[in-house]
Design a protein around this motif. Structure first.
Motif, PDB file in Angstrom:
ATOM      1  N   HIS A  84      -2.263   0.330  -4.471  1.00 38.16           N
ATOM      2  CA  HIS A  84      -2.513  -0.979  -3.868  1.00 38.16           C
ATOM      3  C   HIS A  84      -2.016  -2.074  -4.810  1.00 38.16           C
ATOM      4  O   HIS A  84      -2.226  -2.008  -6.016  1.00 38.16           O
ATOM      5  CB  HIS A  84      -4.008  -1.182  -3.607  1.00 38.16           C
ATOM      6  N   TRP A 124       5.860   3.462   0.386  1.00 37.88           N
ATOM      7  CA  TRP A 124       5.063   2.238   0.331  1.00 37.88           C
ATOM      8  C   TRP A 124       5.373   1.359   1.533  1.00 37.88           C
ATOM      9  O   TRP A 124       6.465   1.428   2.095  1.00 37.88           O
ATOM     10  CB  TRP A 124       5.389   1.471  -0.946  1.00 37.88           C
ATOM     11  N   LYS A 179       0.838  -1.202   0.000  1.00 41.37           N
ATOM     12  CA  LYS A 179       0.000   0.000   0.000  1.00 41.37           C
ATOM     13  C   LYS A 179       0.867   1.244   0.000  1.00 41.37           C
ATOM     14  O   LYS A 179       1.869   1.304   0.711  1.00 41.37           O
ATOM     15  CB  LYS A 179      -0.908   0.025   1.225  1.00 41.37           C
ATOM     16  N   ARG A 180       0.447   2.228  -0.795  1.00 41.49           N
ATOM     17  CA  ARG A 180       1.123   3.519  -0.797  1.00 41.49           C
ATOM     18  C   ARG A 180       0.609   4.328   0.388  1.00 41.49           C
ATOM     19  O   ARG A 180      -0.586   4.350   0.682  1.00 41.49           O
ATOM     20  CB  ARG A 180       0.860   4.273  -2.102  1.00 41.49           C
ATOM     21  N   GLN A 181       1.519   4.972   1.078  1.00 38.47           N
ATOM     22  CA  GLN A 181       1.161   5.810   2.215  1.00 38.47           C
ATOM     23  C   GLN A 181       0.819   7.211   1.699  1.00 38.47           C
ATOM     24  O   GLN A 181       1.661   7.856   1.059  1.00 38.47           O
ATOM     25  CB  GLN A 181       2.315   5.871   3.217  1.00 38.47           C
ATOM     26  N   GLU A 196      -1.276  -6.606  -4.724  1.00 38.94           N
ATOM     27  CA  GLU A 196      -1.218  -7.893  -4.034  1.00 38.94           C
ATOM     28  C   GLU A 196      -0.329  -8.811  -4.857  1.00 38.94           C
ATOM     29  O   GLU A 196      -0.506  -8.942  -6.063  1.00 38.94           O
ATOM     30  CB  GLU A 196      -2.610  -8.473  -3.832  1.00 38.94           C
TER      31      GLU A 196
END
Length: 97
Positions: A74, A24, A16-18, A76
């Motif tokens: 995002h 990340w 996930k990018r902050q 996965e």
């Protein structure tokens, strides 16, 4: 008779990018409390791999295209663990005597 070592189970990494600083984080889906930071998705994933004692030669990485949108921050990644000797045939002990 031939025996094979069991395959290692796949692991799912969530990246996930902050929003506050564009960095990340990567974490294993089954260990959400442990996060690995990076300036990019690949750097965060590399930190996760090293933090779990895995090298690139021991894993196969596959992005889940249905659940990944880097533009939205995002991703996965399915991590398949490859260990030396997986799939190696072992003779039955009775054949050794």
């Amino acid at each position: 008779m031939i025996f094979q070592k069991p395959a290692m189970p796949d692991r799912l990494a969530v990246l996930k990018r902050q929003p506050e600083n564009s960095s990340w984080i990567a974490r294993l889906a089954d260990s959400p409390a442990t996060e690995f930071p990076g300036n990019s998705p690949s750097e965060a994933l590399g930190q996760l791999l090293r933090g779990n004692g895995w090298s690139m030669s021991e894993v196969e990485l596959n992005t889940d295209p249905d659940r990944t949108n880097l533009s939205a921050g995002h991703a996965e990644v399915i991590i398949t663990l490859l260990r030396p000797g997986l799939g190696t045939a072992y003779p039955d002990c009775r054949d050794l005597g």
